[in-house]
Design a protein around this motif. Sequence first.
Motif: not given
Length: 320
Positions: A127-128, A134-135, A155-157, A163-164
């Motif tokens: 999920n950005p 990320l970790q 879902d994330h929009g 780039k995220r």
Amino acid sequence: MFIIDVSNTLPQMQFGDVTEVEMKNVDYIQRHIPSWTKLAGWEATEFQRRLQSNSLKSVLIQLFKELDSIYSIENFRMLLKESNIQYHAIHNLDSDRSKNDKPVDHSEVATILATYPREFIGFAGFNPHKENSLQIVKHALTKQGYDAVVITPYDHGIAADDKRYYPLYEICEALEKPIWIHSSINYYKETSVFIDHPRHLEAPLMDFKCLKIIAGQGGWPWMEDLVMLLLKFDNLYIDSTALKPQHINVSASSLALFFQYANTSLQDQLLFGSNWLSKGIPIKELLEDIEKWPLEKEVKEKFYYKNAAKLFNLDIIHLK
């Protein structure tokens, strides 16, 4: 014939505890209610009958509780074996847009992967919007037995070329782990239907030459655009989850084009994905319909398991 299903989840994730019915999901839920009630063995009118004296949330809780019981992990594993599904995906999605929530926990699925080796493929949800996601995904891929990543841009929009997502793509490329990206229609009224258009896959494919992307849910209704990208990038794959198999009209222009290339140029990029729990179609029924697709015998073997075994570097010896 052995099968590797690259697009699915676990029954407890699909039909687990229902604490609320989010308004953005109501259209999706109502679309699938008839199929889910069929899976539960309810009569066609049972759901509506219960709605007469209960709220939608209450009836859904009753329905999902029954489904969760019917498809216990042991019953589920037995059903997969009976259907010749040797590896089954677990998409552990992280799908909201809140920056305040913690990233999804990957430990429960990691336990299942360790408990039932050579049965499941773990897809870690990224999920950005969430700090440390990320970790956590990198830890899942390197320490917890996960073999891939899953993201759902609607879902994330944000679209897949945002780039995220790029730090995630960099990790997936470095670790040689495939990423499943939803590339089909969504039913959220407040989210653009075009946010998951396959065109958003082109920039990541150009910027990460060795990144392996699965166009999840098959690019419908933009099949022609996805076929174009598949012909251009041999590290792009397509799964078969977009539509109920019996509804596919192979004479339609875009699908006729797809099956033409599926038996020729794209045969090494096809992956079987059922998403049968979400669709509410019994897996045996779905497989019977897919068997009617006009795929050559050799291509079917690639589609059902050979391509996925190579993509995920799975132990295929024990399947023979």
